[in-house]
Design a protein around this motif. Structure first.
Motif, PDB file in Angstrom:
ATOM      1  N   ALA A  37      -1.075 -41.204 -19.737  1.00  0.00           N
ATOM      2  CA  ALA A  37      -1.006 -42.296 -18.757  1.00  0.00           C
ATOM      3  C   ALA A  37      -2.259 -43.153 -18.798  1.00  0.00           C
ATOM      4  O   ALA A  37      -2.188 -44.389 -18.746  1.00  0.00           O
ATOM      5  CB  ALA A  37      -0.799 -41.721 -17.358  1.00  0.00           C
ATOM      6  N   VAL A  38      -3.427 -42.509 -18.880  1.00  0.00           N
ATOM      7  CA  VAL A  38      -4.694 -43.251 -18.899  1.00  0.00           C
ATOM      8  C   VAL A  38      -4.790 -44.109 -20.154  1.00  0.00           C
ATOM      9  O   VAL A  38      -5.141 -45.296 -20.094  1.00  0.00           O
ATOM     10  CB  VAL A  38      -5.889 -42.287 -18.815  1.00  0.00           C
ATOM     11  N   THR A  39      -4.481 -43.516 -21.305  1.00  0.00           N
ATOM     12  CA  THR A  39      -4.601 -44.278 -22.551  1.00  0.00           C
ATOM     13  C   THR A  39      -3.576 -45.405 -22.621  1.00  0.00           C
ATOM     14  O   THR A  39      -3.881 -46.497 -23.114  1.00  0.00           O
ATOM     15  CB  THR A  39      -4.428 -43.346 -23.766  1.00  0.00           C
ATOM     16  N   LEU A  40      -2.367 -45.167 -22.103  1.00  0.00           N
ATOM     17  CA  LEU A  40      -1.365 -46.228 -22.095  1.00  0.00           C
ATOM     18  C   LEU A  40      -1.791 -47.345 -21.151  1.00  0.00           C
ATOM     19  O   LEU A  40      -1.563 -48.532 -21.423  1.00  0.00           O
ATOM     20  CB  LEU A  40      -0.008 -45.671 -21.669  1.00  0.00           C
ATOM     21  N   TYR A  41      -2.431 -46.975 -20.048  1.00  0.00           N
ATOM     22  CA  TYR A  41      -2.935 -47.983 -19.124  1.00  0.00           C
ATOM     23  C   TYR A  41      -4.005 -48.837 -19.799  1.00  0.00           C
ATOM     24  O   TYR A  41      -4.064 -50.054 -19.594  1.00  0.00           O
ATOM     25  CB  TYR A  41      -3.511 -47.319 -17.878  1.00  0.00           C
ATOM     26  N   LEU A  42      -4.846 -48.192 -20.612  1.00  0.00           N
ATOM     27  CA  LEU A  42      -5.882 -48.942 -21.321  1.00  0.00           C
ATOM     28  C   LEU A  42      -5.271 -49.969 -22.266  1.00  0.00           C
ATOM     29  O   LEU A  42      -5.794 -51.074 -22.427  1.00  0.00           O
ATOM     30  CB  LEU A  42      -6.787 -47.978 -22.102  1.00  0.00           C
ATOM     31  N   VAL A  43      -4.158 -49.589 -22.914  1.00  0.00           N
ATOM     32  CA  VAL A  43      -3.476 -50.538 -23.798  1.00  0.00           C
ATOM     33  C   VAL A  43      -3.047 -51.772 -23.004  1.00  0.00           C
ATOM     34  O   VAL A  43      -3.117 -52.898 -23.484  1.00  0.00           O
ATOM     35  CB  VAL A  43      -2.246 -49.881 -24.462  1.00  0.00           C
ATOM     36  N   THR A  44      -2.629 -51.551 -21.763  1.00  0.00           N
ATOM     37  CA  THR A  44      -2.094 -52.637 -20.950  1.00  0.00           C
ATOM     38  C   THR A  44      -3.186 -53.484 -20.305  1.00  0.00           C
ATOM     39  O   THR A  44      -3.035 -54.703 -20.185  1.00  0.00           O
ATOM     40  CB  THR A  44      -1.192 -52.059 -19.844  1.00  0.00           C
ATOM     41  N   TRP A  45      -4.294 -52.852 -19.889  1.00  0.00           N
ATOM     42  CA  TRP A  45      -5.249 -53.563 -19.031  1.00  0.00           C
ATOM     43  C   TRP A  45      -6.660 -53.661 -19.588  1.00  0.00           C
ATOM     44  O   TRP A  45      -7.544 -54.184 -18.898  1.00  0.00           O
ATOM     45  CB  TRP A  45      -5.297 -52.885 -17.668  1.00  0.00           C
TER      46      TRP A  45
END
Length: 483
Positions: free
Chosen positions: A228-236
């Motif tokens: 979740a954290v790494t996917l969030y980084l991709v987004t934001w």
């Protein structure tokens, strides 16, 4: 209560449209009422708040969605109550603790980052436990096989309150901090609303003592936090780095472009409400052929509807961004690039969820980690060289790489790919509606009315052509009969 796939997705789709529209309006209100500088400040604060919230949720939103239906089917009300209390209470406590710690260490953090955590960003720290509680509780309502309560909470309730209070803060009080306070109030309202819906669904059994399956739930949830954290980084990562390296005004223009591009994702995200449940059930009962059919049908219509929106956005790109105020060429270029990234995600459909529900969740985590590292590197290099256009390129490339990985892995590991000749119906309908979009540019009306009128007419033509071409047998069987 039995509900078919179409009903559940329709609720999520319509609710998603309403929610996206309200959150989009929230950004427009700030940009037009207080200027792009204020929008940039709010955007950066929101991203910081949501980034911390991803950690404080600890994967418990997904855990609630997994374990609540299991304990319901086993008729274990004590475990249902215990799981619900754990999944709501832990993010609230952890969120408050982390936010408090960051506030106390704000000067040290500012020195390390080389930038000041302003008053507005500090205010958003208050929202971390509120946002975490609201999102976990709202997601937990889906564990009762209902999508409407999430919609009522996140897409309608909280979003309406945030929008109305933003109008008051921007146009009546003319103060960006008033807008932020209003947003925090909306999060508190959303959290209360979600918990109320959980109570209404019977999540809390007051006649039995709750039994908390701590080890089982956390054993499932915590590994998901990494993904979740790494996917969030991709987004934001783009907003975060723009906030560190560029001016608030540039962040504001990028936020306008990014939030506009995100409108294209509403169709794909509507499938997230029910597709995981179907995919998990069919995979574990060895109905792989049927799973492939569902994946193909869902992706087919996601592609058609997203392509329709993509073309409409490109045709009216300048007019749509103009709603935020006087636009700049860099924002238009950034929006075009980001829209391509969203289209790339639509072209592979819910492939990521398919991998996760087919026991390849660790591979999903690896994908997210690799792409997030790529995203951080690209943003760091390109933002300093090209500003908001560089941020868009970094994010767009990351989206494309991530979804190509998912598509290849789905085909290689599961023997499933989503493409078929039956795509022609949706694509033909898009082709028929496209000339209406081009003609709409010539309508002698104010910009907003011209865009809205063209949208209504082109959508009507698209829907009429879809109806004229008809639906395949798979559409009828899989989208109407699935329960």
């Amino acid at each position: 209560m039995k509900q078919n796939f179409t009903n559940l997705v329709s609720i999520a789709f319509v609710g998603g449209l309403v929610g996206r529209g309200l959150r989009y309006g929230f950004n427009i209100v700030i940009a037009r009422g207080l200027g792009p500088d204020a929008l940039g400040v709010v955007a950066f604060g929101l991203v910081v708040m949501k980034a911390i919230s991803v950690v404080t949720r600890m994967g418990l939103d997904q855990a609630a969605q997994k374990y609540i239906p299991i304990y319901l089917s086993e008729e274990e009300p004590a475990l249902v109550s215990g799981t619900t209390l754990l999944c709501i209470g832990l993010p609230t406590l952890v969120g408050a603790a982390i936010s408090g710690s960051i506030y106390l260490q704000r000067r040290t953090i500012s020195n390390v980052l080389g930038t000041d955590l302003g008053v507005t960003t500090q205010l958003f720290l208050v929202g971390v436990p509120l946002f975490s509680t609201m999102m976990v509780a709202a997601t937990a309502t889906r564990g009762f096989k209902e999508t409407k309560y999430y919609v009522y909470t996140r897409e309608i309730g909280q979003s309406i309150v945030a929008f109305v209070l933003a109008v008051v803060g921007a146009y009546v009080l003319s103060d960006v901090q008033a807008v932020i306070f209003g947003y925090l109030i909306s999060l508190g309202f959303g959290a209360v609303l979600a918990i109320s819906f959980l109570s209404y669904q019977g999540a809390f059994s007051f006649d039995v003592r709750p039994s908390v399956p701590l080890r089982e739930v956390l054993g499932f949830a915590l590994p998901l936090t990494i993904a979740a954290v790494t996917l969030y980084l991709v987004t934001w990562t783009d907003i975060l780095m723009l906030g560190l390296f560029r001016t608030p005004t540039e962040v504001g223009w990028y936020q306008a472009a990014y939030q506009t591009s995100v409108l294209l994702s509403v169709v794909l995200q509507a499938t997230f409400s029910i597709f995981p449940t179907l995919a998990s059930d069919l995979y574990h009962t060895d109905q792989h052929e049927r799973l492939g059919q569902i994946y193909t049908v869902v992706t087919k219509w996601v592609v058609a509807l997203t392509l329709f929106g993509f073309l409409f956005l490109l045709v009216f790109l300048e007019s749509i961004l103009g709603i935020f105020g006087t636009t700049i060429r860099a924002a238009e270029t950034a929006l075009s690039i980001l829209a391509v990234g969203q289209l790339a995600a639509a072209l592979v459909g819910p492939a990521g969820l398919l991998l996760t529900m087919s026991e390849y969740e660790r591979l999903q985590m690896v994908n997210s980690v690799l792409v997030s590292l790529l995203n951080i590197a690209l943003n760091y290099i390109l933002i300093q060289e090209f500003g908001i256009v560089g941020a868009a390129i970094a994010t767009g490339v990351s989206f494309i790489v991530l979804n190509v990985l998912r598509l290849v892995q789905t085909w290689y590991l599961l023997g499933i790919q989503p493409y078929s000749r039956d795509y022609w119906r949706g694509l033909a309908a898009v082709a028929g509606a496209f000339p209406i979009m081009l003609l709409g540019q010539t309508i002698p009306l104010p910009t907003v009315l011209r865009v809205l009128l063209t949208g209504v007419i082109s959508t009507t033509v698209f829907a009429a052509l879809v109806w004229y071409f008809g639906f395949s047998d798979e559409d009828v069987l899989l989208l109407e009969s699935l329960e």
